[in-house]
Motif scaffolding. Structure first.
Motif, PDB file in Angstrom:
ATOM      1  N   PHE A   1      -7.200  -8.399  18.608  1.00 48.15           N
ATOM      2  CA  PHE A   1      -6.994  -7.613  17.398  1.00 48.15           C
ATOM      3  C   PHE A   1      -8.193  -6.697  17.148  1.00 48.15           C
ATOM      4  CE2 PHE A   1      -3.521 -10.331  15.938  1.00 48.15           C
ATOM      5  CZ  PHE A   1      -3.813 -11.524  16.570  1.00 48.15           C
TER       6      PHE A   1
ATOM      7  N   LYS B   1      -2.978  -4.640  17.673  1.00 49.50           N
ATOM      8  CA  LYS B   1      -3.070  -5.940  18.343  1.00 49.50           C
ATOM      9  C   LYS B   1      -2.497  -5.832  19.753  1.00 49.50           C
ATOM     10  CE  LYS B   1       1.385  -7.650  16.583  1.00 49.50           C
ATOM     11  NZ  LYS B   1       1.763  -6.820  15.459  1.00 49.50           N
TER      12      LYS B   1
ATOM     13  N   TYR C   1      -9.783  -4.721  13.673  1.00 49.81           N
ATOM     14  CA  TYR C   1      -9.739  -4.507  12.227  1.00 49.81           C
ATOM     15  C   TYR C   1     -10.807  -3.477  11.852  1.00 49.81           C
ATOM     16  CZ  TYR C   1      -6.895  -8.714  11.463  1.00 49.81           C
ATOM     17  OH  TYR C   1      -5.887  -9.638  11.465  1.00 49.81           O
TER      18      TYR C   1
ATOM     19  N   PHE D   1      -5.993  -4.309   9.141  1.00 48.34           N
ATOM     20  CA  PHE D   1      -5.497  -4.455  10.502  1.00 48.34           C
ATOM     21  C   PHE D   1      -5.242  -3.087  11.123  1.00 48.34           C
ATOM     22  CE2 PHE D   1      -3.186  -6.012  14.031  1.00 48.34           C
ATOM     23  CZ  PHE D   1      -2.003  -5.316  14.124  1.00 48.34           C
TER      24      PHE D   1
ATOM     25  N   GLU E   1      -4.907 -21.756  15.977  1.00 47.96           N
ATOM     26  CA  GLU E   1      -4.727 -21.135  14.668  1.00 47.96           C
ATOM     27  C   GLU E   1      -5.930 -20.266  14.287  1.00 47.96           C
ATOM     28  OE1 GLU E   1      -1.952 -21.426  12.810  1.00 47.96           O
ATOM     29  OE2 GLU E   1      -2.786 -20.160  11.216  1.00 47.96           O
ATOM     30  N   LYS E   2      -7.089 -20.566  14.861  1.00 53.96           N
ATOM     31  CA  LYS E   2      -8.320 -19.920  14.417  1.00 53.96           C
ATOM     32  C   LYS E   2      -8.526 -18.583  15.112  1.00 53.96           C
ATOM     33  CE  LYS E   2     -10.450 -24.478  14.000  1.00 53.96           C
ATOM     34  NZ  LYS E   2     -11.556 -25.335  14.470  1.00 53.96           N
ATOM     35  N   LEU E   3      -9.002 -17.605  14.327  1.00 52.13           N
ATOM     36  CA  LEU E   3      -9.329 -16.277  14.819  1.00 52.13           C
ATOM     37  C   LEU E   3     -10.842 -16.154  14.874  1.00 52.13           C
ATOM     38  CD1 LEU E   3      -7.901 -13.578  15.530  1.00 52.13           C
ATOM     39  CD2 LEU E   3      -8.152 -12.939  13.136  1.00 52.13           C
TER      40      LEU E   3
ATOM     41  N   LEU F   1     -10.861  -6.309   5.096  1.00 50.09           N
ATOM     42  CA  LEU F   1     -10.541  -5.831   6.438  1.00 50.09           C
ATOM     43  C   LEU F   1      -9.091  -5.352   6.495  1.00 50.09           C
ATOM     44  CD1 LEU F   1     -13.063  -7.649   6.970  1.00 50.09           C
ATOM     45  CD2 LEU F   1     -12.120  -8.045   9.238  1.00 50.09           C
TER      46      LEU F   1
ATOM     47  N   ILE G   1      -0.585  -8.553  22.206  1.00 48.39           N
ATOM     48  CA  ILE G   1      -0.009  -9.892  22.312  1.00 48.39           C
ATOM     49  C   ILE G   1       0.434 -10.129  23.755  1.00 48.39           C
ATOM     50  CG2 ILE G   1       1.777 -11.456  21.459  1.00 48.39           C
ATOM     51  CD1 ILE G   1      -0.409 -10.691  19.424  1.00 48.39           C
TER      52      ILE G   1
ATOM     53  N   ARG H   1      -7.791 -14.630  19.499  1.00 48.34           N
ATOM     54  CA  ARG H   1      -7.228 -15.951  19.224  1.00 48.34           C
ATOM     55  C   ARG H   1      -6.549 -16.421  20.492  1.00 48.34           C
ATOM     56  NH1 ARG H   1      -2.313 -17.853  16.716  1.00 48.34           N
ATOM     57  NH2 ARG H   1      -1.538 -15.766  16.275  1.00 48.34           N
TER      58      ARG H   1
ATOM     59  N   TYR I   1      -4.690 -13.457  22.305  1.00 45.75           N
ATOM     60  CA  TYR I   1      -4.183 -12.485  21.359  1.00 45.75           C
ATOM     61  C   TYR I   1      -5.411 -11.717  20.874  1.00 45.75           C
ATOM     62  CZ  TYR I   1       0.107 -15.330  20.990  1.00 45.75           C
ATOM     63  OH  TYR I   1       1.263 -16.029  21.252  1.00 45.75           O
TER      64      TYR I   1
ATOM     65  N   PHE J   1     -14.096 -13.652  15.303  1.00 43.67           N
ATOM     66  CA  PHE J   1     -14.477 -12.253  15.167  1.00 43.67           C
ATOM     67  C   PHE J   1     -15.769 -11.944  15.905  1.00 43.67           C
ATOM     68  CE2 PHE J   1     -11.645 -10.356  12.047  1.00 43.67           C
ATOM     69  CZ  PHE J   1     -11.030 -11.474  11.506  1.00 43.67           C
ATOM     70  N   GLY J   2     -15.881 -10.707  16.371  1.00 44.60           N
ATOM     71  CA  GLY J   2     -17.155 -10.201  16.835  1.00 44.60           C
ATOM     72  C   GLY J   2     -18.049  -9.868  15.658  1.00 44.60           C
ATOM     73  N   THR J   3     -19.272  -9.443  15.968  1.00 41.60           N
ATOM     74  CA  THR J   3     -20.248  -9.179  14.914  1.00 41.60           C
ATOM     75  C   THR J   3     -20.092  -7.806  14.273  1.00 41.60           C
ATOM     76  OG1 THR J   3     -21.790  -8.508  16.629  1.00 41.60           O
ATOM     77  CG2 THR J   3     -21.981 -10.768  15.828  1.00 41.60           C
TER      78      THR J   3
ATOM     79  N   PHE K   1     -14.225  -4.361  13.671  1.00 41.65           N
ATOM     80  CA  PHE K   1     -14.316  -5.719  14.189  1.00 41.65           C
ATOM     81  C   PHE K   1     -13.233  -5.964  15.223  1.00 41.65           C
ATOM     82  CE2 PHE K   1     -17.469  -7.634  11.527  1.00 41.65           C
ATOM     83  CZ  PHE K   1     -17.405  -6.959  10.317  1.00 41.65           C
TER      84      PHE K   1
END
Lengths: 113, 113
Positions: free
Chosen positions: A34, A49, A36, A46, A99-101, A44, A51, A94, A32, A103-105, A90
């Motif tokens: 995304f 996305k 932001y 949204f 459950e955890k997302l 942030l 999916i 996922r 998944y 992120f890039g830097t 960003f």
């Protein structure tokens, strides 16, 4: 493990020109994905996305992103940049079932009038 | 509908002091998250709660504790603050049904001297 890379810390684009902000990802399963945006001293927001389904997804403020499975990329694009698009962007990923997302830097986009 | 709210907006602590960052959401979301944002490092997950009564560690949990007080509220506690915990902290929430994106609060800027 899942990870995201945004290879450019800073992107400068002239107003009215097309813009691209790059993102590549790594997941063990299906992703998944995304995008932001963060304006100064704000949280942030949204944008869009991916999916499943159509590889070209459209989001807020005229932004779109193309999912490319073979290149494991999810680049953010806009046909004509506005000065108000200047912000920190960003990419996040996922893994399905996670459950955890992650992120890039972040990439700082500056639109030059 | 306020979305995700965080208090305080700003805080300065001395090394060794403790404090609790508060987060609340009014969207009836099941999942809630705490992130920290540091320059050049993107957002890193500290803890998350997939549902009321459960919490799990993220990428950088050391030095923090969390409480999912009820479905609306998810607090982050620093028991003995250290300068390395100087950061901007964001809370986020997500409906764990078919809504995939997370919604973010405005952030808390914490400085530990």
């Amino acid at each position: 493990a899942q990870s995201v890379a945004q290879p450019e810390d800073q992107v400068n684009v002239a107003e009215g020109n097309p813009l691209t902000v790059k993102c590549t990802y790594s997941v063990s399963g299906n992703p998944y994905l995304f995008w932001y945006v963060q304006y100064p001293n704000r949280g942030l927001q949204f944008l869009l996305k991916y999916i499943t389904g159509d590889n070209l997804v459209k989001g807020s403020y005229g932004f779109e992103a193309e999912f490319n499975k073979s290149q494991t990329s999810f680049h953010l694009k806009k046909p004509s940049a506005l000065v108000s698009d200047s912000a920190l962007y960003f990419c996040a990923v996922r893994d399905v079932g996670n459950e955890k997302l992650t992120f890039g830097t972040g990439t700082r986009l500056t639109i030059i009038p | 509908n306020a979305g995700v709210t965080q208090t305080p907006k700003f805080q300065v602590l001395k090394t060794g002091q403790s404090m609790t960052l508060q987060c609340a959401q009014d969207m009836n979301h099941n999942s809630m998250y705490w992130y920290r944002q540091d320059p050049g490092m993107g957002l890193r997950l500290i803890y998350y709660s997939a549902s009321e009564g459960t919490t799990d560690k993220g990428e950088v949990p050391n030095g923090y504790n969390v409480s999912r007080l009820n479905k609306r509220e998810f607090s982050l506690r620093l028991e003995s603050a250290a300068p390395s915990q100087t950061s901007v902290y964001f809370c986020a929430s997500r409906d764990s049904g078919r809504v995939y994106e997370q919604y973010f609060g405005p952030g808390t800027r914490l400085t530990v001297t």
